[in-house]
Scaffold this motif. Sequence first.
Motif, PDB file in Angstrom:
ATOM      1  N   ARG A 282       0.849  -1.200   0.000  1.00 30.37           N
ATOM      2  CA  ARG A 282       0.000   0.000   0.000  1.00 30.37           C
ATOM      3  C   ARG A 282       0.883   1.248   0.000  1.00 30.37           C
ATOM      4  O   ARG A 282       2.045   1.199   0.398  1.00 30.37           O
ATOM      5  CB  ARG A 282      -0.933  -0.011   1.230  1.00 30.37           C
ATOM      6  CG  ARG A 282      -1.962  -1.125   1.140  1.00 30.37           C
ATOM      7  CD  ARG A 282      -2.617  -1.402   2.486  1.00 30.37           C
ATOM      8  NE  ARG A 282      -3.757  -0.541   2.758  1.00 30.37           N
ATOM      9  CZ  ARG A 282      -4.470  -0.620   3.899  1.00 30.37           C
ATOM     10  NH1 ARG A 282      -4.148  -1.470   4.840  1.00 30.37           N
ATOM     11  NH2 ARG A 282      -5.516   0.181   4.081  1.00 30.37           N
ATOM     12  N   ASP A 302      -8.308   1.069  -1.202  1.00 28.01           N
ATOM     13  CA  ASP A 302      -7.495  -0.092  -0.787  1.00 28.01           C
ATOM     14  C   ASP A 302      -6.001   0.128  -0.948  1.00 28.01           C
ATOM     15  O   ASP A 302      -5.200  -0.470  -0.245  1.00 28.01           O
ATOM     16  CB  ASP A 302      -7.876  -1.317  -1.640  1.00 28.01           C
ATOM     17  CG  ASP A 302      -9.116  -2.020  -1.121  1.00 28.01           C
ATOM     18  OD1 ASP A 302      -9.706  -1.506  -0.153  1.00 28.01           O
ATOM     19  OD2 ASP A 302      -9.486  -3.059  -1.689  1.00 28.01           O
ATOM     20  N   GLN A 318      -9.501  -2.490   4.457  1.00 29.01           N
ATOM     21  CA  GLN A 318      -9.648  -2.424   2.988  1.00 29.01           C
ATOM     22  C   GLN A 318     -11.065  -2.875   2.617  1.00 29.01           C
ATOM     23  O   GLN A 318     -11.275  -3.997   2.157  1.00 29.01           O
ATOM     24  CB  GLN A 318      -8.561  -3.271   2.336  1.00 29.01           C
ATOM     25  CG  GLN A 318      -7.202  -2.580   2.457  1.00 29.01           C
ATOM     26  CD  GLN A 318      -6.052  -3.465   2.106  1.00 29.01           C
ATOM     27  OE1 GLN A 318      -5.786  -4.440   2.807  1.00 29.01           O
ATOM     28  NE2 GLN A 318      -5.351  -3.176   1.031  1.00 29.01           N
TER      29      GLN A 318
END
Length: 431
Positions: A282, A302, A318
């Motif tokens: 991420r 997400d 998420q």
Amino acid sequence: MPETGQERVVIVGGGFAGLELARQLVKGPYQVVLLDKNNYHQFQPLLYQVATAGLEPSSIAFPLRKLFQNRPNFYFRMTEVLAVHPDEKYLETPRGIVWFDYLVLAIGARTNFFGNEHFACHAIPMKSISEALYLRNAILDDLEAALTTPEYDRRQGFVDIVIVGGGPTGVELAGALAEMRHWILPKDYPELDASEMDIYLVQSGKRLLPGMSEEAAAKSLEFLQSLGVHVVLGDRVVDYDGEWVTLKSGRKIYSKKVIWAAGITGNRVKGLDSSVLTRGNRLQVDALHRVKGYDHIFAIGDIALMEGDPDWPEGHPQVAQAAIQQGHNLGRNFLRKAKGKDLKPFRYKDKGALATIGRNKAVADLPFWKTQGWIAWALWLFVHLFALVGSKNKVFVFLNWVWNYITYDQSLRLIIRPWLRKRKEERDLTC
Ligand SMILES: Cc1cc2nc3c(=O)[nH]c(=O)nc-3n(C[C@H](O)[C@H](O)[C@H](O)COP(=O)(O)OP(=O)(O)OC[C@H]3O[C@@H](n4cnc5c(N)ncnc54)[C@H](O)[C@@H]3O)c2cc1C
């Protein structure tokens, strides 16, 4: 892309986060450019119903262009973003380059096979409509094959299904398949013995639904077991060669279908400094959604991991709600900026979590209330119907659900292969 004299905000990804952001931005003095590799938004929470032939794909997808008709400051391009050039402020795509003043990455996540090539080659993911359709074909195809396979052991490979991962996707899929076995198999395939079809749900942790309460986990286990699903807890799938699933304990299960619902990892776009990548691939962002080290590049949904929220030190979950709320806040901040107002840091409002296991069987963890059974199931139906994009989709899905509930049947068990694959099979082409 025409130059309109407005500042250009390029959004990559028309999922929950990107769509909500675009909805806000088109109200402001910006040129809004949405890029997505598909020309539709897909409602991932209902993918499992497409995979189990309960819904048509078109009921859970919506064309992105149609959503923004009559918005003169909105432009859509169907293309895949390959790389970002942050200093020069442009994106590389197979259709050419796209300049931006501000860039928002809302590219979501993809299935995580944890670097295991066997899983990636043989297991079936469920992160998109095309994957859900592939699974639907595989299930129905294999049932047809089972009918013409007299040997019991070989037939087991066609009818048995292993699902890896006991989060909401695995649990919902296992429940839907168990109901399909109970209500549909005896009617559509009377020559097959439905009790021969084993559905395994393998979860490495000691409980199901790790993101939900103990009560939800215990009840979902009870529901699944009442539907005849073999739930394997505390064991891990370590290999799959397309026929044999091997668990860490040494146990082996023979199945031609392994469905991979065991985790996700952020989608990648080249060009950003590697220091912005954090857990789960991420992108690290601050409370104003800015990617660390860049003041004109943002990430939401997400793909983003926000630092500094004391309630969510590991980052926000998420899930669709987090993605929508982030898109909303960033969109409002762009509008505030245009009016010279102060920007608002993001605070996530957790509205709870739901998972459905089957008819009248669901679990709900709401902020001030936990419930399981019929009420949770009704709540699940309502929330998902409300969240679907497009009035026609809402009506079609509602009618489908009512029909399925009354008749105990889903009427969409079609095996539709992509045209090219069919052509290759028919003509023995190798191209
Ligand atoms: C099977 C399943 C069930 C789920 N069930 C639930 C549920 O019940 N409740 C819940 O809250 N959440 C659920 N989720 C999670 C939820 O769907 C996600 O949290 C949410 O979709 C995240 O939104 P997003 O906008 O960040 O990403 P996405 O919705 O994944 O959208 C990303 C978009 O980016 C596009 N894209 C990606 N890379 C590129 C690129 N390089 N170039 C151009 N376009 C690109 C993709 O095509 C896609 O349209 C589920 C997810 C799955 C897979």
